[in-house]
Scaffold this motif. Structure first.
Motif, PDB file in Angstrom:
ATOM      1  N   THR A   1       3.318  -4.029  -3.820  1.00 19.32           N
ATOM      2  CA  THR A   1       4.082  -4.111  -5.044  1.00 19.32           C
ATOM      3  C   THR A   1       2.895  -4.394  -6.418  1.00 19.32           C
ATOM      4  O   THR A   1       2.553  -3.873  -7.267  1.00 19.32           O
ATOM      5  CB  THR A   1       4.146  -5.534  -5.521  1.00 19.32           C
ATOM      6  OG1 THR A   1       5.361  -5.343  -4.733  1.00 19.32           O
ATOM      7  CG2 THR A   1       4.371  -6.180  -6.867  1.00 19.32           C
ATOM      8  N   VAL A   2       1.538  -4.052  -5.891  1.00 23.06           N
ATOM      9  CA  VAL A   2       0.014  -4.632  -6.259  1.00 23.06           C
ATOM     10  C   VAL A   2      -0.343  -2.945  -6.481  1.00 23.06           C
ATOM     11  O   VAL A   2      -0.521  -1.927  -7.900  1.00 23.06           O
ATOM     12  CB  VAL A   2      -1.318  -5.130  -6.182  1.00 23.06           C
ATOM     13  CG1 VAL A   2      -2.570  -4.658  -6.584  1.00 23.06           C
ATOM     14  CG2 VAL A   2      -1.303  -6.089  -5.530  1.00 23.06           C
ATOM     15  N   GLY A   3      -0.042  -1.626  -5.488  1.00 22.37           N
ATOM     16  CA  GLY A   3       0.148  -0.259  -5.456  1.00 22.37           C
ATOM     17  C   GLY A   3       0.691  -0.078  -7.035  1.00 22.37           C
ATOM     18  O   GLY A   3       0.810   0.893  -7.661  1.00 22.37           O
ATOM     19  N   PRO A   4       2.263  -0.111  -6.907  1.00 22.44           N
ATOM     20  CA  PRO A   4       2.954   0.740  -8.159  1.00 22.44           C
ATOM     21  C   PRO A   4       2.704   0.035  -9.277  1.00 22.44           C
ATOM     22  O   PRO A   4       2.246   1.142 -10.302  1.00 22.44           O
ATOM     23  CB  PRO A   4       4.345   0.160  -7.231  1.00 22.44           C
ATOM     24  CG  PRO A   4       3.891   0.045  -6.240  1.00 22.44           C
ATOM     25  CD  PRO A   4       2.452  -0.672  -6.211  1.00 22.44           C
ATOM     26  N   ILE A   5       1.979  -1.148  -9.758  1.00 24.37           N
ATOM     27  CA  ILE A   5       1.276  -2.003 -10.644  1.00 24.37           C
ATOM     28  C   ILE A   5       0.337  -0.531 -11.095  1.00 24.37           C
ATOM     29  O   ILE A   5       0.228  -0.556 -13.171  1.00 24.37           O
ATOM     30  CB  ILE A   5       0.868  -2.905 -10.771  1.00 24.37           C
ATOM     31  CG1 ILE A   5       2.590  -4.092 -11.032  1.00 24.37           C
ATOM     32  CG2 ILE A   5       0.539  -3.897 -11.808  1.00 24.37           C
ATOM     33  CD1 ILE A   5       2.172  -5.794 -10.031  1.00 24.37           C
ATOM     34  N   GLY A   6      -0.205  -0.177 -10.471  1.00 24.55           N
ATOM     35  CA  GLY A   6      -1.650   0.112 -10.837  1.00 24.55           C
ATOM     36  C   GLY A   6      -1.387   1.669 -11.472  1.00 24.55           C
ATOM     37  O   GLY A   6      -2.262   2.059 -11.700  1.00 24.55           O
ATOM     38  N   PHE A   7      -0.971   2.111 -10.164  1.00 19.03           N
ATOM     39  CA  PHE A   7      -0.460   3.401 -10.947  1.00 19.03           C
ATOM     40  C   PHE A   7       0.592   3.480 -12.005  1.00 19.03           C
ATOM     41  O   PHE A   7       0.341   4.501 -12.283  1.00 19.03           O
ATOM     42  CB  PHE A   7       0.156   4.271  -9.220  1.00 19.03           C
ATOM     43  CG  PHE A   7      -0.440   5.223  -8.309  1.00 19.03           C
ATOM     44  CD1 PHE A   7      -1.157   5.701  -8.438  1.00 19.03           C
ATOM     45  CD2 PHE A   7      -0.361   3.978  -6.606  1.00 19.03           C
ATOM     46  CE1 PHE A   7      -2.181   6.283  -7.229  1.00 19.03           C
ATOM     47  CE2 PHE A   7      -1.118   5.111  -6.134  1.00 19.03           C
ATOM     48  CZ  PHE A   7      -2.472   5.732  -6.192  1.00 19.03           C
ATOM     49  N   LEU A   8       1.174   2.504 -12.063  1.00 11.02           N
ATOM     50  CA  LEU A   8       2.326   2.790 -12.887  1.00 11.02           C
ATOM     51  C   LEU A   8       0.876   2.883 -14.405  1.00 11.02           C
ATOM     52  O   LEU A   8       1.186   4.051 -15.369  1.00 11.02           O
ATOM     53  CB  LEU A   8       2.830   1.133 -13.488  1.00 11.02           C
ATOM     54  CG  LEU A   8       3.575   2.057 -14.700  1.00 11.02           C
ATOM     55  CD1 LEU A   8       4.618   2.382 -14.476  1.00 11.02           C
ATOM     56  CD2 LEU A   8       4.256   0.214 -15.215  1.00 11.02           C
ATOM     57  N   GLY A   9      -0.066   1.919 -14.473  1.00  9.33           N
ATOM     58  CA  GLY A   9      -1.021   2.113 -15.126  1.00  9.33           C
ATOM     59  C   GLY A   9      -1.694   3.418 -15.437  1.00  9.33           C
ATOM     60  O   GLY A   9      -1.595   3.609 -17.030  1.00  9.33           O
ATOM     61  N   LEU A  10      -2.067   4.029 -14.100  1.00  7.19           N
ATOM     62  CA  LEU A  10      -2.747   5.330 -14.240  1.00  7.19           C
ATOM     63  C   LEU A  10      -1.728   6.304 -15.056  1.00  7.19           C
ATOM     64  O   LEU A  10      -1.754   7.550 -15.449  1.00  7.19           O
ATOM     65  CB  LEU A  10      -3.066   5.943 -12.752  1.00  7.19           C
ATOM     66  CG  LEU A  10      -4.137   4.670 -12.290  1.00  7.19           C
ATOM     67  CD1 LEU A  10      -4.581   5.075 -11.163  1.00  7.19           C
ATOM     68  CD2 LEU A  10      -5.966   5.178 -13.034  1.00  7.19           C
ATOM     69  N   GLN A  11      -0.112   6.369 -14.269  1.00  2.00           N
ATOM     70  CA  GLN A  11       0.993   7.129 -14.719  1.00  2.00           C
ATOM     71  C   GLN A  11       1.232   7.415 -16.406  1.00  2.00           C
ATOM     72  O   GLN A  11       1.037   8.110 -16.900  1.00  2.00           O
ATOM     73  CB  GLN A  11       1.324   7.024 -14.042  1.00  2.00           C
ATOM     74  CG  GLN A  11       0.981   7.823 -11.936  1.00  2.00           C
ATOM     75  CD  GLN A  11       2.193   6.498 -10.908  1.00  2.00           C
ATOM     76  OE1 GLN A  11       3.211   6.341 -11.525  1.00  2.00           O
ATOM     77  NE2 GLN A  11       2.426   7.418  -9.687  1.00  2.00           N
ATOM     78  N   VAL A  12       1.464   6.168 -16.721  1.00  2.00           N
ATOM     79  CA  VAL A  12       1.670   6.324 -18.095  1.00  2.00           C
ATOM     80  C   VAL A  12       0.803   6.435 -19.169  1.00  2.00           C
ATOM     81  O   VAL A  12       1.206   6.770 -19.615  1.00  2.00           O
ATOM     82  CB  VAL A  12       2.698   4.361 -18.388  1.00  2.00           C
ATOM     83  CG1 VAL A  12       2.426   4.428 -19.846  1.00  2.00           C
ATOM     84  CG2 VAL A  12       3.304   4.358 -17.172  1.00  2.00           C
TER      85      VAL A  12
ATOM     86  N   MET B   1      -0.838 -10.800  -9.141  1.00  2.00           N
ATOM     87  CA  MET B   1      -0.833  -9.026  -8.680  1.00  2.00           C
ATOM     88  C   MET B   1      -1.352  -7.605  -9.592  1.00  2.00           C
ATOM     89  O   MET B   1      -1.884  -7.066  -9.757  1.00  2.00           O
ATOM     90  CB  MET B   1       0.510  -9.139  -8.556  1.00  2.00           C
ATOM     91  CG  MET B   1       1.423  -9.689  -7.460  1.00  2.00           C
ATOM     92  SD  MET B   1       2.511  -8.840  -6.205  1.00  2.00           S
ATOM     93  CE  MET B   1       3.386  -9.894  -7.479  1.00  2.00           C
ATOM     94  N   GLY B   2      -0.675  -8.280 -10.929  1.00  2.49           N
ATOM     95  CA  GLY B   2      -1.638  -7.981 -11.614  1.00  2.49           C
ATOM     96  C   GLY B   2      -3.064  -7.611 -12.257  1.00  2.49           C
ATOM     97  O   GLY B   2      -3.549  -6.326 -13.055  1.00  2.49           O
ATOM     98  N   VAL B   3      -3.505  -8.787 -12.378  1.00  2.00           N
ATOM     99  CA  VAL B   3      -5.484  -8.904 -12.097  1.00  2.00           C
ATOM    100  C   VAL B   3      -5.713  -8.277 -10.980  1.00  2.00           C
ATOM    101  O   VAL B   3      -6.590  -7.059 -11.336  1.00  2.00           O
ATOM    102  CB  VAL B   3      -5.969  -9.704 -12.364  1.00  2.00           C
ATOM    103  CG1 VAL B   3      -7.471 -10.084 -11.861  1.00  2.00           C
ATOM    104  CG2 VAL B   3      -5.552 -10.775 -13.684  1.00  2.00           C
ATOM    105  N   LEU B   4      -5.028  -7.936  -9.902  1.00  2.00           N
ATOM    106  CA  LEU B   4      -5.603  -6.938  -8.526  1.00  2.00           C
ATOM    107  C   LEU B   4      -5.672  -5.856  -9.232  1.00  2.00           C
ATOM    108  O   LEU B   4      -6.201  -4.715  -8.241  1.00  2.00           O
ATOM    109  CB  LEU B   4      -5.120  -8.139  -7.469  1.00  2.00           C
ATOM    110  CG  LEU B   4      -5.396  -9.304  -6.739  1.00  2.00           C
ATOM    111  CD1 LEU B   4      -4.337  -9.341  -5.593  1.00  2.00           C
ATOM    112  CD2 LEU B   4      -6.848  -9.188  -6.163  1.00  2.00           C
ATOM    113  N   ALA B   5      -4.438  -5.121  -9.281  1.00  2.73           N
ATOM    114  CA  ALA B   5      -4.083  -3.995 -10.166  1.00  2.73           C
ATOM    115  C   ALA B   5      -5.398  -3.403 -10.974  1.00  2.73           C
ATOM    116  O   ALA B   5      -5.872  -2.423 -10.574  1.00  2.73           O
ATOM    117  CB  ALA B   5      -2.914  -4.111 -10.227  1.00  2.73           C
TER     118      ALA B   5
END
Length: 512
Positions: free
Chosen positions: A208-219, A453-457
Motif C-alpha cells: 500500500t505504501v508503494g502505490p501511495i508513493g507512486f501516486l505522488g510521483l505519477q500525479v 503509511m503516508g509518511v513512509l511513502a
C-alpha cells in the motif's frame, strides 16, 4: 457462542512492534544505503520467484477452481456472517469491492500493460509484435494477470473461513485464524500467531505504501504535463499529504460511511468515463477486442496459467503479479469478510471470482484497448511517451487522443487518486483490525496506521523512486510465507462451507 471472546479492545503489541518495527527499519536502511538495500531486496526477489514461482501459479489456479466448485455445490446456499440478510445494499457492496481490489493499479496498469504486451508479444503466443494479430494476445495476457485468479486469491475461500470463525465462532478477526483448523488454540496465542499476523501486515503495508508513493510521483507528472505545475518533491509531498487526509478521514468514519462514499463516487466517475470513451472513442475496436480477447483467454486459460517455458518473462510478469496479490490475500479477505455479512457463499464467490473480473477485463479494454487502437492508427503516439516516461505517460497519451483530452486526462487523475485512497482507507482499517482482532478498531489506531503509511511513502520518495520500488518489490518476498498461510484454505474452506451447510439445515449430515 458469542460473536466476541473479549469485549474490551486490546491492542496486540507483539504484532504491532514486529510489523511497525520492521517497516521503520526498512525505511531507515533505505535512507542510509539505498543501493545495498535494493541489492538485498532484488536478490531475495530473485530467490522467491525462482523457488516459489511455480507453486504460486498452482496455488492461484487451484484457489479459483476450488472456489468455483464450492459455489456450485450445495454449500453455495450457505449464508455467511451470522446474519439472515446482507447488512449493506448490493450497489454499495460492489462499489467497495471494485474500488478496493482494483485500486490505483487498475488505471495505470490498464493503460500500460496491454501496450507493453502489444509492443512485445507474450512468448506463449506466436504472433508478430506491434501487428494487428498482437492485439488480442496482448489484452488476453492482461486479463490473465488482473482477472479470475487474481480476484479469487483476494477473498473467496479465505473470506469464508474468516466469516465462519469470527462471526459464527467468535475467534479474533486476525490472519492467524486461517491456520486455526490446522493448529487449533496454539495459533491463537504466542509467537506463531504473532509472526503470522506480522508477515501479513508487512506485506499489505509494503503493497500500500508503494502505490501511495507512486501516486505522488505519477500525479505530480500529470499535473506538470497538464497545468505546468513544478514536478518536484514539494509537489509530490503535497499530493501525498492530501491523500493521507482523504483516506484517513475515510477510514476513521468507517466502512458504512467514508469508505463506501469514496467507492460510490469513484465507480460513478468510472462509469461516466467508460460511457464517454465508448461514445467518442474507438467503439467498434473496443467491443471486438473485448469479445475476441475474452474468447482467447478462455480457450488458452490453463496454458496461460501454467506457462513456465520462459522463466525470465514469467518471473517478470506473471509471478511478480501473483506475489503481489498473494501478499495482499489475507488482509483483503478480512476486509471482504467485514463488508459481506449476510451474503451467500455463491453470491460472494461468483461476484469476486467471475463478475468482478469480467468488469475488470472490460475496463482494461476501454483504457488499454483504446491505446492499442490509437497506436495502430498512428505508430508511436502512445508507445513513445510510454517508453520515455512510463505508466503515467502512457495513460495521459491515451486520454489526450480523445475529444476534450485535457478534461478527460484530469478526470483520470482524479479517478486514480481516489482509487488509491480507497485502497489506503480499506487497508488502514484492516491493519487496525489485525491489531485488535475486532471489526471496529479504535479511531486512534486507524489514524496512526493511515498517517504512518503516508509518511513512509513520503520518506521513501525523498530518496528517489528507487526507495518505493524496493518496498514494492519486497511484497513479493513477503508473499513466500503468506502463500503458505493461504495454502490450507484450499481444503479447509470447502470443509467449513459444508459444516455451515449442515448447521443451516441445507444438507443432511449423512451427505458428507
Amino acid at each position: 457462542m458469542s460473536n466476541r471472546r473479549q469485549h474490551a479492545v486490546i491492542i496486540d503489541w507483539p504484532v504491532f512492534v514486529l510489523s511497525g518495527g520492521f517497516l521503520l527499519l526498512f525505511v531507515g536502511l533505505a535512507i542510509v544505503d539505498l543501493e545495498r538495500l535494493s541489492t538485498l531486496v532484488n536478490s531475495a526477489f530473485g530467490y522467491a520467484t525462482l523457488l516459489f514461482g511455480g507453486y504460486w501459479q498452482l496455488l492461484m489456479l487451484l484457489t479459483f477452481l476450488v472456489a468455483v466448485l464450492v459455489a456450485s455445490s450445495s454449500s453455495g446456499r450457505v449464508r455467511l456472517g451470522n446474519l439472515d440478510a446482507p447488512d449493506m445494499d448490493t450497489y454499495k457492496w460492489l462499489s467497495i469491492i471494485m474500488c478496493t481490489l482494483l485500486a490505483g493499479g487498475g488505471v495505470f496498469w490498464a493503460a500500460a500493460e496491454p501496450m507493453a504486451h502489444f509492443l512485445s508479444s507474450p512468448p506463449l503466443f506466436a504472433v508478430e509484435s506491434k501487428s494487428a494479430q498482437a492485439v488480442y494476445p496482448a489484452l488476453a495476457q492482461s486479463y490473465m494477470h488482473w482477472g479470475f485468479l487474481a480476484w479469487s486469491i483476494l477473498g473467496s475461500l479465505t473470506a469464508i473461513i474468516f466469516m465462519y470463525l469470527h462471526y459464527h465462532k467468535g475467534l479474533p478477526l486476525k490472519p492467524r485464524i486461517l491456520l486455526y483448523p490446522l493448529f487449533g488454540e496454539r495459533v491463537l496465542h504466542g509467537w506463531l500467531g504473532a509472526i503470522v499476523d506480522a508477515f501479513c501486515v508487512i506485506a499489505v503495508v509494503s503493497g500500500t505504501v508503494g502505490p501511495i508513493g507512486f501516486l505522488g510521483l505519477q500525479v505530480s507528472f500529470g499535473l506538470s504535463e497538464l497545468f505546468g505545475v513544478a514536478d518536484n518533491y514539494s509537489t509530490q509531498v503535497l499530493i501525498i499529504v492530501a491523500l493521507i487526509i482523504l483516506y484517513t478521514l475515510s477510514a476513521v468514519s468507517g466502512v458504512t460511511r467514508g469508505i463506501q462514499i469514496l467507492s460510490r463516487f469513484n465507480i460513478g466517475l468510472a462509469i461516466f468515463l467508460i460511457g464517454f470513451i465508448l461514445v467518442l472513442g474507438p467503439t467498434g475496436f473496443i467491443f471486438d477486442s473485448y469479445i475476441q480477447s475474452l474468447g482467447l483467454l478462455v480457450s488458452e486459460f490453463i496454458p496461460m496459467a501454467t506457462f513456465r517455458a520462459d522463466s525470465d518473462w514469467v518471473n517478470g510478469w506473471t509471478v511478480f503479479f501473483w506475489g503481489w496479490f498473494i501478499g495482499y490475500g489475507p488482509l483483503m479477505a478480512m476486509f471482504i469478510a467485514r463488508i459481506s455479512r449476510g451474503r451467500t457463499v455463491r453470491e460472494l464467490i461468483v461476484t469476486l471470482s467471475i463478475t468482478a473480473p469480467l468488469v475488470t477485463y472490460f475496463w482494461f479494454t476501454i483504457v488499454g484497448g483504446s491505446g492499442i487502437a490509437f497506436e495502430l492508427a498512428s505508430p508511436g503516439v502512445i508507445s513513445i511517451p510510454y517508453a520515455e516516461s512510463g505508466m503515467p505517460a502512457a495513460l495521459l497519451a491515451i486520454t489526450q487522443q480523445l475529444p476534450m483530452g485535457f478534461v478527460v486526462s484530469g478526470l483520470f487523475l482524479v479517478l486514480t487518486t481516489v482509487f488509491v485512497a480507497t485502497t489506503g482507507d480499506s487497508m488502514t482499517y484492516t491493519v487496525s483490525m489485525v491489531m485488535t482482532g475486532t471489526d471496529d478498531p479504535p479511531t486512534a489506531l486507524r489514524v496512526f496506521w493511515g498517517v504512518m503509511m503516508g509518511v513512509l511513502a513520503a520518506i521513501l520518495i525523498s530518496i528517489g523512486a528507487g526507495g518505493v520500488t524496493a518496498l514494492q518489490s519486497f511484497i513479493v518476498v513477503t508473499a513466500v510465507p503468506v502463500s503458505l498461510i493461504l495454502l490450507p484454505s484450499l481444503w479447509n474452506a470447502p470443509k467449513v462451507a459444508k459444516t455451515m451447510a449442515i448447521e443451516q439445515g441445507l444438507i443432511e449430515p449423512s451427505n458428507g
